[in-house]
Scaffold this motif. Structure first.
Motif, PDB file in Angstrom:
ATOM      1  N   ALA A  21       0.763  -1.293  -0.023  1.00 59.88           N
ATOM      2  CA  ALA A  21      -0.235   0.070  -0.063  1.00 59.88           C
ATOM      3  C   ALA A  21       0.915   1.205   0.039  1.00 59.88           C
ATOM      4  O   ALA A  21       0.227   2.432  -0.237  1.00 59.88           O
ATOM      5  CB  ALA A  21      -1.031  -0.022   1.253  1.00 59.88           C
ATOM      6  N   GLY A  22       2.079   1.194   0.420  1.00 59.41           N
ATOM      7  CA  GLY A  22       2.876   2.321   0.384  1.00 59.41           C
ATOM      8  C   GLY A  22       2.858   3.090   1.776  1.00 59.41           C
ATOM      9  O   GLY A  22       3.300   4.155   1.928  1.00 59.41           O
ATOM     10  N   PHE A  23       2.012   2.701   2.586  1.00 59.09           N
ATOM     11  CA  PHE A  23       2.028   3.408   3.934  1.00 59.09           C
ATOM     12  C   PHE A  23       1.819   2.226   5.096  1.00 59.09           C
ATOM     13  O   PHE A  23       1.518   1.203   4.720  1.00 59.09           O
ATOM     14  CB  PHE A  23       0.935   4.375   3.911  1.00 59.09           C
ATOM     15  N   ASN A 220      -5.473  -5.911  -6.301  1.00 55.07           N
ATOM     16  CA  ASN A 220      -5.927  -4.644  -6.200  1.00 55.07           C
ATOM     17  C   ASN A 220      -5.587  -3.724  -5.062  1.00 55.07           C
ATOM     18  O   ASN A 220      -6.141  -3.818  -3.872  1.00 55.07           O
ATOM     19  CB  ASN A 220      -7.548  -4.835  -6.386  1.00 55.07           C
ATOM     20  N   GLU A 221      -4.721  -2.794  -5.474  1.00 54.87           N
ATOM     21  CA  GLU A 221      -4.204  -1.888  -4.286  1.00 54.87           C
ATOM     22  C   GLU A 221      -5.295  -0.992  -3.659  1.00 54.87           C
ATOM     23  O   GLU A 221      -5.057  -0.962  -2.433  1.00 54.87           O
ATOM     24  CB  GLU A 221      -2.994  -1.047  -4.952  1.00 54.87           C
ATOM     25  N   ALA A 222      -6.259  -0.639  -4.410  1.00 53.46           N
ATOM     26  CA  ALA A 222      -7.177   0.323  -3.613  1.00 53.46           C
ATOM     27  C   ALA A 222      -8.027  -0.609  -2.847  1.00 53.46           C
ATOM     28  O   ALA A 222      -8.343  -0.155  -1.745  1.00 53.46           O
ATOM     29  CB  ALA A 222      -8.186   0.825  -4.889  1.00 53.46           C
ATOM     30  N   ALA A 223      -8.427  -1.920  -3.448  1.00 55.56           N
ATOM     31  CA  ALA A 223      -9.249  -2.705  -2.386  1.00 55.56           C
ATOM     32  C   ALA A 223      -8.393  -3.037  -1.131  1.00 55.56           C
ATOM     33  O   ALA A 223      -8.915  -3.059   0.135  1.00 55.56           O
ATOM     34  CB  ALA A 223      -9.861  -4.130  -3.387  1.00 55.56           C
ATOM     35  N   PHE A 224      -7.047  -3.406  -1.324  1.00 58.32           N
ATOM     36  CA  PHE A 224      -6.256  -3.885  -0.218  1.00 58.32           C
ATOM     37  C   PHE A 224      -6.123  -2.577   0.679  1.00 58.32           C
ATOM     38  O   PHE A 224      -6.209  -2.965   1.887  1.00 58.32           O
ATOM     39  CB  PHE A 224      -4.922  -4.232  -0.762  1.00 58.32           C
ATOM     40  N   ARG A 226      -8.294  -0.402   1.306  1.00 54.79           N
ATOM     41  CA  ARG A 226      -9.610  -0.556   2.203  1.00 54.79           C
ATOM     42  C   ARG A 226      -9.521  -1.416   3.148  1.00 54.79           C
ATOM     43  O   ARG A 226     -10.040  -1.176   4.450  1.00 54.79           O
ATOM     44  CB  ARG A 226     -10.778  -0.552   1.059  1.00 54.79           C
ATOM     45  N   VAL A 227      -9.242  -2.625   2.884  1.00 53.75           N
ATOM     46  CA  VAL A 227      -9.057  -3.754   3.932  1.00 53.75           C
ATOM     47  C   VAL A 227      -8.113  -3.353   5.007  1.00 53.75           C
ATOM     48  O   VAL A 227      -8.598  -3.774   6.125  1.00 53.75           O
ATOM     49  CB  VAL A 227      -8.477  -5.190   3.148  1.00 53.75           C
ATOM     50  N   ALA A 231      -9.437  -3.058   8.810  1.00 50.28           N
ATOM     51  CA  ALA A 231      -8.743  -3.766  10.028  1.00 50.28           C
ATOM     52  C   ALA A 231      -7.973  -2.786  11.039  1.00 50.28           C
ATOM     53  O   ALA A 231      -8.379  -2.995  12.324  1.00 50.28           O
ATOM     54  CB  ALA A 231      -7.431  -4.576   9.330  1.00 50.28           C
ATOM     55  N   LEU A 232      -7.594  -1.666  10.708  1.00 49.59           N
ATOM     56  CA  LEU A 232      -7.245  -0.871  11.671  1.00 49.59           C
ATOM     57  C   LEU A 232      -8.266  -0.242  12.504  1.00 49.59           C
ATOM     58  O   LEU A 232      -8.095   0.037  13.713  1.00 49.59           O
ATOM     59  CB  LEU A 232      -6.200   0.133  10.835  1.00 49.59           C
ATOM     60  N   GLY A 233      -9.200  -0.137  11.796  1.00 53.58           N
ATOM     61  CA  GLY A 233     -10.537   0.304  12.537  1.00 53.58           C
ATOM     62  C   GLY A 233     -10.978  -0.346  13.556  1.00 53.58           C
ATOM     63  O   GLY A 233     -11.313  -0.232  14.846  1.00 53.58           O
ATOM     64  N   LEU A 234     -10.979  -1.800  13.113  1.00 51.74           N
ATOM     65  CA  LEU A 234     -11.551  -2.619  14.031  1.00 51.74           C
ATOM     66  C   LEU A 234     -10.550  -3.032  15.261  1.00 51.74           C
ATOM     67  O   LEU A 234     -10.974  -3.144  16.510  1.00 51.74           O
ATOM     68  CB  LEU A 234     -11.684  -4.000  13.450  1.00 51.74           C
TER      69      LEU A 234
END
Length: 245
Positions: A21-23, A220-224, A226-227, A231-234
């Motif tokens: 993701a680059g971050f 799919n970088e955009a989908a990744f 979001r995942v 996950a961080l939110g959870l």
């Protein structure tokens, strides 16, 4: 060895996220380490891998000389606040701090998923808003280890071009983490064994980044992204609830 294995796994995962993701190496590693380590220790363990990977991010590219003067006041304010906040970690409640990290993770994930288009401040407003935005970002980073809110939305709001944003944010992480290391050391929260364990996290972090880089072409970088944010939110929600229990 029993202590090192979960830390290696954390940095392998965090490095893979950054590779795809680059971050995310500091944030993912802090969120995972906080599940089984007191937050001040988690912050100390995160420092060396985060500094090493973000020095490269800050220096790669040709826009640093352009972006650094523009966001210099913001970054210096953030570094100063991070140093002061990290110096107070020894006197803060570790459970409360992990709950604060949880709230920050939930908030940053919600912002990233909603992707609101924030209004761009005028040049005059940008100049007088930069110091308080930097101070708030640095204080949150110093207490939680997460340099995301409001740092990332602010740098997006002032409409930095992509390359300038990437290098400017990387420079911010380097300065803030360096200030946090100085603050932790001054407060006696950076003992030699934690420093060595943080240094040991370099190898799995860079190995994870290489794995993530190879996986990037297949995902799919955009989908990744979001995942990762979900996950961080959870994880953040769990940390916040655990602090209240």
């Amino acid at each position: 060895m029993a202590d090192l294995l979960p830390i290696f796994l954390v940095f392998l995962i965090a490095g893979a996220v950054k590779g795809v993701a680059g971050f995310g190496l500091p944030t993912v590693s802090i969120a995972l380490l906080a599940l089984f380590r007191p937050l001040p220790e988690a912050i100390a363990l995160m420092l060396v891998p985060s500094l090493a990977t973000n020095v490269w991010q800050a220096m790669a590219g040709g826009t640093l000389a352009t972006v650094a003067p523009r966001i210099g006041v913001f970054l210096l304010s953030a570094a100063g606040a991070a140093f002061l906040a990290a110096g107070h970690l020894a006197r803060a409640d570790a459970v409360l701090l992990s709950g604060m990290l949880g709230v920050v993770l939930v908030g940053s994930s919600a912002l990233a998923l909603a992707a609101p288009q924030l209004p761009a401040p005028s040049p005059r407003a940008e100049r007088w808003l930069a110091p308080p935005m930097g101070a708030v970002s640095g204080a949150i980073a110093g207490f939680t280890g997460s340099f995301l809110v409001p740092a990332a939305p602010w740098l997006q709001a002032i409409r930095l071009p992509r390359e300038q944003f990437v290098q400017g944010f990387g420079l911010g992480v380097v300065l803030v983490n360096g200030a946090m290391a100085a603050g932790l050391s001054g407060a006696g929260l950076l003992p030699a064994h934690l420093g060595l364990m943080s240094l040991a996290g370099l190898l799995p972090a860079f190995a994870g980044m290489e794995v993530g880089r190879r996986l990037r072409q297949r995902l799919n970088e955009a989908a990744f992204r979001r995942v990762v944010q979900v996950a961080l939110g959870l994880l953040g929600a769990w940390l916040a609830v655990r602090a209240l229990a």
